[in-house]
Write a protein that holds these residues in place. Structure first.
Motif, mmCIF file in Angstrom:
data_model
loop_
_atom_site.group_PDB
_atom_site.id
_atom_site.type_symbol
_atom_site.label_atom_id
_atom_site.label_comp_id
_atom_site.label_asym_id
_atom_site.label_seq_id
_atom_site.Cartn_x
_atom_site.Cartn_y
_atom_site.Cartn_z
ATOM 1 N N VAL A 80 -5.424 -11.364 6.442
ATOM 2 C CA VAL A 80 -5.702 -10.012 6.933
ATOM 3 C C VAL A 80 -5.459 -8.987 5.825
ATOM 4 C CG1 VAL A 80 -4.932 -8.215 8.526
ATOM 5 C CG2 VAL A 80 -5.270 -10.547 9.352
ATOM 6 N N TRP A 81 -4.357 -9.132 5.103
ATOM 7 C CA TRP A 81 -4.040 -8.172 4.032
ATOM 8 C C TRP A 81 -5.062 -8.247 2.896
ATOM 9 C CZ3 TRP A 81 -0.627 -7.548 7.644
ATOM 10 C CH2 TRP A 81 0.239 -6.457 7.591
ATOM 11 N N GLU A 82 -5.466 -9.445 2.543
ATOM 12 C CA GLU A 82 -6.453 -9.584 1.471
ATOM 13 C C GLU A 82 -7.789 -8.956 1.870
ATOM 14 O OE1 GLU A 82 -6.180 -10.644 -1.528
ATOM 15 O OE2 GLU A 82 -4.151 -11.459 -1.493
ATOM 16 N N MET A 83 -8.202 -9.176 3.102
ATOM 17 C CA MET A 83 -9.486 -8.621 3.548
ATOM 18 C C MET A 83 -9.415 -7.104 3.693
ATOM 19 S SD MET A 83 -11.063 -11.477 6.113
ATOM 20 C CE MET A 83 -9.541 -11.781 6.987
ATOM 21 N N ARG A 84 -8.267 -6.582 4.058
ATOM 22 C CA ARG A 84 -8.122 -5.132 4.103
ATOM 23 C C ARG A 84 -8.245 -4.557 2.692
ATOM 24 N NH1 ARG A 84 -9.610 -2.117 7.095
ATOM 25 N NH2 ARG A 84 -8.195 -2.227 8.868
ATOM 26 N N ALA A 85 -7.703 -5.263 1.690
ATOM 27 C CA ALA A 85 -7.812 -4.797 0.309
ATOM 28 C C ALA A 85 -9.262 -4.817 -0.157
ATOM 29 C CB ALA A 85 -6.951 -5.658 -0.604
ATOM 30 N N THR A 102 -2.733 -13.208 13.996
ATOM 31 C CA THR A 102 -3.838 -12.367 13.520
ATOM 32 C C THR A 102 -3.816 -11.000 14.198
ATOM 33 O OG1 THR A 102 -5.141 -14.383 13.207
ATOM 34 C CG2 THR A 102 -6.329 -12.297 13.136
ATOM 35 N N LEU A 103 -3.544 -10.978 15.495
ATOM 36 C CA LEU A 103 -3.432 -9.706 16.219
ATOM 37 C C LEU A 103 -2.304 -8.855 15.645
ATOM 38 C CD1 LEU A 103 -3.972 -10.750 19.949
ATOM 39 C CD2 LEU A 103 -5.412 -9.203 18.612
ATOM 40 N N CYS A 104 -1.151 -9.485 15.431
ATOM 41 C CA CYS A 104 -0.013 -8.746 14.867
ATOM 42 C C CYS A 104 -0.350 -8.209 13.479
ATOM 43 C CB CYS A 104 1.208 -9.659 14.786
ATOM 44 S SG CYS A 104 1.925 -10.113 16.381
ATOM 45 N N ALA A 105 -0.985 -9.045 12.667
ATOM 46 C CA ALA A 105 -1.310 -8.630 11.302
ATOM 47 C C ALA A 105 -2.315 -7.492 11.285
ATOM 48 C CB ALA A 105 -1.843 -9.828 10.514
ATOM 49 N N VAL A 106 -3.345 -7.574 12.144
ATOM 50 C CA VAL A 106 -4.347 -6.506 12.207
ATOM 51 C C VAL A 106 -3.701 -5.197 12.667
ATOM 52 C CG1 VAL A 106 -6.422 -5.723 13.415
ATOM 53 C CG2 VAL A 106 -6.303 -8.059 12.532
ATOM 54 N N ALA A 107 -2.791 -5.311 13.630
ATOM 55 C CA ALA A 107 -2.122 -4.112 14.138
ATOM 56 C C ALA A 107 -1.207 -3.473 13.096
ATOM 57 C CB ALA A 107 -1.318 -4.463 15.389
ATOM 58 N N LEU A 108 -0.612 -4.302 12.224
ATOM 59 C CA LEU A 108 0.359 -3.786 11.259
ATOM 60 C C LEU A 108 -0.222 -3.544 9.876
ATOM 61 C CD1 LEU A 108 3.440 -6.032 12.165
ATOM 62 C CD2 LEU A 108 2.973 -3.692 12.903
ATOM 63 N N ALA A 109 -1.438 -4.025 9.616
ATOM 64 C CA ALA A 109 -2.047 -3.854 8.302
ATOM 65 C C ALA A 109 -2.334 -2.378 8.027
ATOM 66 C CB ALA A 109 -3.340 -4.672 8.225
ATOM 67 N N PRO A 110 -2.487 -1.998 6.764
ATOM 68 C CA PRO A 110 -2.844 -0.615 6.453
ATOM 69 C C PRO A 110 -4.090 -0.206 7.220
ATOM 70 C CG PRO A 110 -2.264 -1.782 4.448
ATOM 71 C CD PRO A 110 -2.297 -2.802 5.542
ATOM 72 N N PRO A 111 -4.144 1.009 7.740
ATOM 73 C CA PRO A 111 -5.288 1.433 8.552
ATOM 74 C C PRO A 111 -6.574 1.511 7.747
ATOM 75 C CG PRO A 111 -3.867 3.294 8.042
ATOM 76 C CD PRO A 111 -3.142 2.069 7.570
ATOM 77 N N ALA A 112 -7.693 1.442 8.471
ATOM 78 C CA ALA A 112 -8.996 1.526 7.818
ATOM 79 C C ALA A 112 -9.217 2.925 7.242
ATOM 80 C CB ALA A 112 -10.101 1.188 8.817
ATOM 81 N N GLU A 113 -9.958 2.970 6.148
ATOM 82 C CA GLU A 113 -10.298 4.249 5.528
ATOM 83 C C GLU A 113 -11.668 4.714 6.009
ATOM 84 O OE1 GLU A 113 -10.185 3.848 1.356
ATOM 85 O OE2 GLU A 113 -8.085 3.199 1.264
ATOM 86 N N ASP A 114 -11.882 6.022 5.996
ATOM 87 C CA ASP A 114 -13.204 6.567 6.302
ATOM 88 C C ASP A 114 -14.146 6.240 5.155
ATOM 89 O OD1 ASP A 114 -12.265 7.617 8.664
ATOM 90 O OD2 ASP A 114 -11.687 9.529 7.716
ATOM 91 N N GLU A 115 -15.443 6.165 5.462
ATOM 92 C CA GLU A 115 -16.446 5.870 4.436
ATOM 93 C C GLU A 115 -16.397 6.896 3.306
ATOM 94 O OE1 GLU A 115 -18.357 3.381 4.115
ATOM 95 O OE2 GLU A 115 -18.230 2.365 6.041
ATOM 96 N N ASP A 116 -16.262 8.182 3.678
ATOM 97 C CA ASP A 116 -16.243 9.235 2.664
ATOM 98 C C ASP A 116 -15.024 9.099 1.767
ATOM 99 O OD1 ASP A 116 -18.571 10.200 3.687
ATOM 100 O OD2 ASP A 116 -17.601 11.753 4.917
ATOM 101 N N GLU A 117 -13.876 8.784 2.419
ATOM 102 C CA GLU A 117 -12.631 8.657 1.657
ATOM 103 C C GLU A 117 -12.701 7.454 0.740
ATOM 104 O OE1 GLU A 117 -7.834 8.036 2.398
ATOM 105 O OE2 GLU A 117 -9.236 8.066 4.085
ATOM 106 N N GLY A 171 0.803 -1.198 0.000
ATOM 107 C CA GLY A 171 0.000 0.000 0.000
ATOM 108 C C GLY A 171 0.840 1.255 0.000
ATOM 109 N N PRO A 172 0.247 2.374 0.351
ATOM 110 C CA PRO A 172 0.981 3.639 0.426
ATOM 111 C C PRO A 172 2.165 3.509 1.380
ATOM 112 C CG PRO A 172 -1.381 4.005 0.574
ATOM 113 C CD PRO A 172 -1.171 2.530 0.657
#
Length: 411
Positions: free
Chosen positions: A296-301, A383-398, A14-15
């Motif tokens: 975790v990364w796939e679901m974040r995408a 899973t905890l480590c991956a969630v903590a390190l995964a790209p952060p969630a985006e706002d709905e508007d963004e 990601g970014p």
């Protein structure tokens, strides 16, 4: 390789998150340096490694290749009980002639080997025995299996590279690194008297650091899997020590164990058992940690707006399925590897619970269960480590905007 491999630690997914990448790089570097320092302190001197005399390499004893030219069975009176009160195979023995570079070699096979099968044209290995001043004699050692083994290895390597491409090639390279580490550090250090559990933990840590980044690329996602793997190694080591003492596992369960103790009298076999629990669990541990981090990364995408709790819950559903399938996978693997023992138990009509309590079988059960405990707990930890390190969630508007920030998981 994928484009992301050119980025610093963590920028596969990601970014750019350079600050997090630098922090993780420092943490992994510290762990690696500590492990390397421990390996140096545990590295055995060549003179400290016991070298027992090879029974087939003594004076006047050598091995030769041969090809069977004739097999003639004869009645050798086998059957019943032997001197050790164990049953012997009922059947004929065989007089065998084989061709060697020095000419024909004659030897006799016992009834068990004869019943197993040997035919004209078979490639075999013989023990050549010629004490000083005496005639040469031969004994059967084994069949030659070099060609089939090399062919199967080449087939597997080719398929791994064709199907998995660069990942398959790097995974094969990782296998080579693992074998090198085991043969050059772990096994010699244990034989030299270094603490087996410490050697296993240090060796496993360095192996996993190299394998994960080599096979899966340098990224935050891989680092999350590494943290889960290191937790699993540490937890398995601790539980292994406790379980070995609690179950009174001495490490002396088979004839090979007794031979090893006779060769290396100072070896602490109980500690060796605990060390094997760490090494035996590496494969399934690596499998689940990489899978959980990738999930975790796939679901974040797919769901850029998902909160951390939602991401964790979704990934754990995958993890629970993985745990369930791995449990019976390991049972099948153990049953297949121990089929001879299980058949013997059935033939003896002994109660399974009694046989399970023996040192030989109980050791395998405890090793499997300890590895599974570490594996199961590594799922939520990774899973905890991956969630903590995964790209952060985006706002709905963004996320709904035309200029929204998107990323593609590492391929």
């Amino acid at each position: 390789m994928a484009h992301g491999h050119s980025h610093a630690v963590g920028d596969l997914d990601g970014p750019p998150r350079k600050r997090l990448g630098v922090v993780l790089a420092i943490i992994v570097s510290v762990i690696t340096l500590i492990s390397l320092a421990a390996m140096v302190s545990l590295w055995p001197d060549a003179g400290d490694i016991p070298r027992d005399r090879n029974p087939i390499s003594g004076e006047g004893v050598s091995t030769v290749s041969a090809e069977v030219t004739s097999v003639e069975e004869f009645d050798c009176g086998s059957g019943g009980e032997g001197p050790d009160q164990l049953p012997t195979v009922d059947g004929n023995c065989a007089a065998v002639v084989a061709d060697t570079d020095e000419g024909p070699a004659e030897f006799t096979l016992d009834s068990a080997r004869t019943q197993a099968g040997i035919s004209e044209g078979d490639g075999i290995e013989l023990i050549r025995i010629q004490p000083e001043g005496q005639e040469v004699s031969y004994e059967f050692l084994d069949f030659e299996r070099g060609v089939p083994l090399l062919a199967l290895t080449a087939l597997f390597a080719a398929l791994a590279i064709v199907v998995a491409r660069w990942r398959g090639l790097f995974a094969l390279l990782g296998v080579g690194i693992t074998l090198f580490a085991l043969m050059k550090f772990v096994l010699p250090a244990i034989l030299a008297g270094e603490p087996p559990l410490a050697v296993a933990v240090v060796g496993s840590t360095l192996i996993m650091i190299m394998l994960l980044y080599l096979a899966h690329g340098v990224s935050i996602r891989t680092t999350a899997a590494l943290f889960g793997t290191l937790f699993g190694i540490a937890f398995t080591a601790g539980v292994g020590v406790w379980a070995t003492g609690w179950a009174s596992l001495t490490g002396i369960g088979a004839e090979d164990d007794r031979t090893l103790v006779a060769t290396v009298p100072d070896l602490n076999m109980s500690s060796v058992v605990a060390a094997t629990m760490v090494i035996a669990g590496l494969g399934v541990l690596n499998d689940v940690t990489v899978t959980q981090a990738s999930a975790v990364w796939e679901m974040r995408a797919l769901r850029p707006t998902a909160r951390a709790a939602e991401l964790f819950a979704s990934a754990m559903r995958i993890g629970r399925d993985h745990i369930a399938s791995s449990v019976y996978t390991l049972v099948f693997a153990y049953a297949g590897a121990s089929m001879t023992i299980l058949l013997l138990i059935t033939a003896y009509q002994r109660d399974l619970s009694q046989m399970a309590a023996t040192e030989e079988i109980g050791q395998e059960i405890v090793r499997t269960l300890v590895g599974m405990i570490g594996f199961v707990l590594a799922v939520p930890m990774t899973t905890l480590c991956a969630v903590a390190l995964a790209p952060p969630a985006e706002d709905e508007d963004e996320a709904g905007g035309s200029h929204r920030r998107r990323f593609t998981p590492a391929s």
